[in-house]
Design a protein around this motif. Structure first.
Motif: not given
Length: 190
Positions: A61, A63, A66, A91, A93, A95, A132, A134
């Motif tokens: 994406t 950002d 994912r 999931r 995410c 950076d 989720r 990070e």
């Protein structure tokens, strides 16, 4: 002399231990598993975890990237174990941009990151709530070597020690080498 032997034994013992990749360490003192976090995501939010599994889906994406991971228990070296049992999916995410061909479905990863709540999604037609993360670190593992077994040896002749003539292919013969498709090597794992 005894001291030298003792040092040699200790050295061999330490060399034989599995070690966690430096990027993933140190492992958190409090180990939260996915099943416990799914039961109460709000209570675990912000906690540092090291989880791993097999990539089911990757999406880049604006950002970052994912990943959808089919969770697997980790071994002593923090690598996902080869098992058919999974506590669920989560999931990740990241950076950074993660190359989709490298992080393709079926590849094993271990992730160090913080729990950032949950998000609704789907697995096929089924609604699913994903925990989720990070990501701080996404460690991509090398592919596992294909199992070396006599059954998969193309030069193996089952009749060599059977007393039958070499290369005998009589009635009811079936080739001893089964067609083997391994999900980690074919890239068709979901």
């Amino acid at each position: 002399m005894v001291r030298l032997a003792l040092l040699l034994i200790v050295g061999l013992g330490v060399a034989g231990c599995a070690s966690v990749p430096e990027r993933l360490g140190p492992l958190p003192d409090q180990r939260l598993d996915l099943a416990a976090v799914r039961a109460d995501v709000a209570a675990a939010e912000g906690a540092l975890v090291v989880w791993g599994g097999v990539v089911a889906e990757v999406e880049n994406t604006d950002d970052g990237t994912r990943l959808e991971i089919v969770a697997r228990p980790l071994g002593r070296d923090a690598r996902p174990r080869e098992t058919d049992v999974s506590p669920g999916r989560f999931r990740v995410c990241a950076d950074d941009f993660l190359e989709p061909r490298d992080h393709a479905p079926g590849r094993e990863v271990t992730v160090r990151g913080r729990i950032a709540g949950s998000e609704e999604g789907r697995i096929g037609e089924h609604a699913y709530e994903f925990v989720r993360l990070e990501a701080e670190v996404v460690h991509l593992w090398d592919r596992r070597p294909f199992p070396q077994d006599r059954r998969y040896d193309p030069w193996y002749d089952p009749w060599y020690h059977s007393g039958m003539p070499r290369g005998y292919y009589g009635p009811g013969w079936r080739h001893p080498r089964p067609l083997h498709h391994h999900p980690y090597h074919d890239g068709h794992f979901r």
